[in-house]
Scaffold this active site. Structure first.
Site, PDB file in Angstrom:
ATOM      1  N   GLY A  90       0.814  -1.210   0.000  1.00  0.00           N
ATOM      2  CA  GLY A  90       0.000   0.000   0.000  1.00  0.00           C
ATOM      3  C   GLY A  90       0.844   1.254   0.000  1.00  0.00           C
ATOM      4  N   THR A 140       5.528   2.332   5.447  1.00  0.00           N
ATOM      5  CA  THR A 140       4.268   1.690   5.811  1.00  0.00           C
ATOM      6  C   THR A 140       3.467   2.630   6.704  1.00  0.00           C
ATOM      7  OG1 THR A 140       3.195  -0.129   6.990  1.00  0.00           O
ATOM      8  CG2 THR A 140       5.386   0.462   7.722  1.00  0.00           C
ATOM      9  N   VAL A 141       2.181   2.736   6.444  1.00  0.00           N
ATOM     10  CA  VAL A 141       1.336   3.561   7.311  1.00  0.00           C
ATOM     11  C   VAL A 141       1.111   2.886   8.653  1.00  0.00           C
ATOM     12  CG1 VAL A 141       0.134   4.726   5.418  1.00  0.00           C
ATOM     13  CG2 VAL A 141      -0.823   2.604   6.354  1.00  0.00           C
ATOM     14  N   ASP A 142       1.265   1.563   8.698  1.00  0.00           N
ATOM     15  CA  ASP A 142       0.962   0.818   9.920  1.00  0.00           C
ATOM     16  C   ASP A 142       2.008   1.006  11.008  1.00  0.00           C
ATOM     17  OD1 ASP A 142      -1.427  -0.283   8.955  1.00  0.00           O
ATOM     18  OD2 ASP A 142      -0.346  -1.883   7.923  1.00  0.00           O
ATOM     19  N   ASN A 151       7.827  -4.996   5.847  1.00  0.00           N
ATOM     20  CA  ASN A 151       8.539  -6.183   6.312  1.00  0.00           C
ATOM     21  C   ASN A 151       8.773  -7.203   5.200  1.00  0.00           C
ATOM     22  OD1 ASN A 151       8.270  -5.230   9.101  1.00  0.00           O
ATOM     23  ND2 ASN A 151       6.133  -5.790   8.890  1.00  0.00           N
ATOM     24  N   MET A 164      -7.107   2.048  10.066  1.00  0.00           N
ATOM     25  CA  MET A 164      -6.334   0.943   9.550  1.00  0.00           C
ATOM     26  C   MET A 164      -5.442   0.377  10.651  1.00  0.00           C
ATOM     27  SD  MET A 164      -5.133   2.208   5.760  1.00  0.00           S
ATOM     28  CE  MET A 164      -6.246   2.153   4.350  1.00  0.00           C
ATOM     29  N   GLY A 165      -5.024  -0.874  10.461  1.00  0.00           N
ATOM     30  CA  GLY A 165      -4.162  -1.523  11.446  1.00  0.00           C
ATOM     31  C   GLY A 165      -4.547  -2.972  11.610  1.00  0.00           C
ATOM     32  N   GLN A 202      -7.181   7.745   4.547  1.00  0.00           N
ATOM     33  CA  GLN A 202      -6.159   7.874   5.586  1.00  0.00           C
ATOM     34  C   GLN A 202      -4.765   7.987   4.986  1.00  0.00           C
ATOM     35  OE1 GLN A 202      -7.200   4.961   9.057  1.00  0.00           O
ATOM     36  NE2 GLN A 202      -8.285   4.266   7.234  1.00  0.00           N
ATOM     37  N   GLU A 222      -9.132  -1.739  12.509  1.00  0.00           N
ATOM     38  CA  GLU A 222      -9.764  -2.740  11.659  1.00  0.00           C
ATOM     39  C   GLU A 222      -9.385  -4.167  12.056  1.00  0.00           C
ATOM     40  OE1 GLU A 222      -8.395  -2.364   7.631  1.00  0.00           O
ATOM     41  OE2 GLU A 222      -6.285  -2.589   8.173  1.00  0.00           O
TER      42      GLU A 222
END
Length: 418
Positions: free
Chosen positions: A13, A139-141, A111, A187-188, A297, A244
């Site tokens: 993403g 990564t946004v996470d 990762n 998100m997550g 987001q 999520e």
């Protein structure tokens, strides 16, 4: 002048600032007189020998990538398996590298992408091909190991905190005769970093968000209902932020969308906010509204964090510098050197320490009752959303984003057998 070509590719993403990293990569390589090719749609484009010649793009357009969202060269969710299981694909990559004199490979992702870059470097060594592989963090996470934070996260954190604060003001204005509960989905998948960032929207027991649901804590419906009811009775309304990826005690995703798994082995998620809203309405009788920002987001470049932008550009520059120095199988990571004042630097870390590892929220970042963030979490998160970096706007009132020509180089190999 270094001899050879640098190949850049994006994975997974996108983020609000991934193009800022790409811009820094290309500008730094140009300063060193190094040609840059980019895989169209990530590693898939490399396998198909669909390589974009970035030299065809004007300098002004490359600079403007820094304020343009999306993924300028495209991306893909394609994970290569082990060297034995996907041997043919790895060897195909090496064939493409040889055909286009690629001596430096920069893979921008999380990762799984770090793992791919590591395996490509191992294969190149096996075949005695001179290739330097560098992973680039994205990564946004914010779940990438080793690095203090990950480019892309600061901007989504800022968007989340601002959105939740604004929505909370709306709910507060209407709560007397209308909405009593508002549920915001963040998100997550396995890590609750984005949901945690929502906690920056307010400070204090009665400030929104009143409840945050983390994937690091099992979802207990009865306890959640009790907390919602108590908050509404005390405050007059309740703002909930739900990751999520929240799961029940038996490990089942609350919002499994039933879409199967992608090549990364990820279950398709989505809809936890609507699910929770429906359950709260049925159980407690409150009027409920919910929001699923989803791609909003990670694409909200208009609300990017200046800190995040600076870090995204810094890792891009360092990735090229590390590659040209022959620093193989490393990733430029962000190292926090001070909280007050906030200071950071970029150092090299081995891909072997990053590949396939996942960084979750520390226990001391989650409140004892499991529904909010702590002071240590706030100290960590707050500097990452600081500063504004708005894009330039046109007379039509819209941001002046750019698109690329995406001119492909001539293919030299037979087509990939897919």
């Amino acid at each position: 002048m270094p001899s050879g070509t640098l190949l850049y590719a994006q994975s997974g993403g996108v983020t609000a600032v991934i193009n800022a990293t790409a811009s820094a990569v290309i500008q730094t390589a140009r300063a060193h007189k190094v040609r840059v090719l980019a895989g169209r749609n990530g590693i898939l484009g490399v396998l198909r020998e669909e390589l974009i010649d970035t030299s065809k793009e004007p300098a002004g357009v490359i600079r403007s990538l820094a304020h343009t969202p999306g993924g300028a060269f495209g991306s893909c969710r394609v994970k290569l398996k082990s060297l034995d299981q996907d041997r043919a694909k790895y060897e195909r990559l090496l064939e493409v590298f040889r055909a286009h004199d690629v001596r430096w490979f920069l893979y921008n992702g999380g990762n799984d992408s770090a793992d791919t870059a590591l395996k490509v470097s191992q294969l190149a060594a096996e075949f005695d091909y001179p290739l330097t592989c560098v992973g680039v963090p994205k990564t946004v996470d914010n779940d990438l190991a080793v690095t203090d934070c990950c480019p892309g996260f600061g901007s989504v954190a800022k968007f989340t905190a601002v959105s939740v604060r604004e929505c909370a003001l709306d709910v507060a204005a209407m709560a007397d005769t209308s909405t009593k509960v508002f549920v915001y989905e963040a998100m997550g998948r396995h890590a609750g970093w984005i949901a945690a960032a929502a906690g920056l929207a307010g400070n204090g027991e009665d400030a929104a968000p009143h409840l945050i649901l983390f994937p690091e804590r099992p979802y207990d419906e009865a306890d959640f209902f009790a907390k919602v009811k108590a908050t509404v009775e005390r405050v007059g309304y309740c703002v909930v932020v739900a990751s999520e990826g929240i799961q029940t005690a038996d490990g089942k995703f609350v919002a499994d969308a039933g879409g199967g798994e992608d090549s990364f082995g990820h279950t398709q998620l989505g809809g936890v906010a609507s699910f929770l809203a429906g359950r709260v309405k049925d159980a407690l009788g409150y009027k409920v509204h919910w929001a699923l920002p989803d791609y909003l987001q990670r694409s909200a470049r208009h609300l990017a964090s200046k800190t995040d932008l600076d870090q995204a550009q810094a890792v891009g520059r360092k990735a090229v510098e590390f590659a040209l120095k022959g620093m193989n199988s490393v990733m430029p990571v962000i190292v926090r050197t001070s909280d007050m004042p906030y200071r950071w630097k970029v150092e090299a870390a081995p891909l072997s320490q990053i590949a396939n590892h996942e960084k979750k929220m520390p226990d001391d970042f989650i409140r004892a009752d499991g529904y909010g963030i702590t002071a240590p979490a706030r100290r960590y998160l707050e500097p990452l959303i600081r500063g504004e970096a708005p894009p330039p706007y046109g007379r039509d009132g819209l941001p002046k984003y750019v698109s690329l020509k995406q001119t492909l180089v001539e293919k030299k190999l037979p087509p990939l057998a897919e």
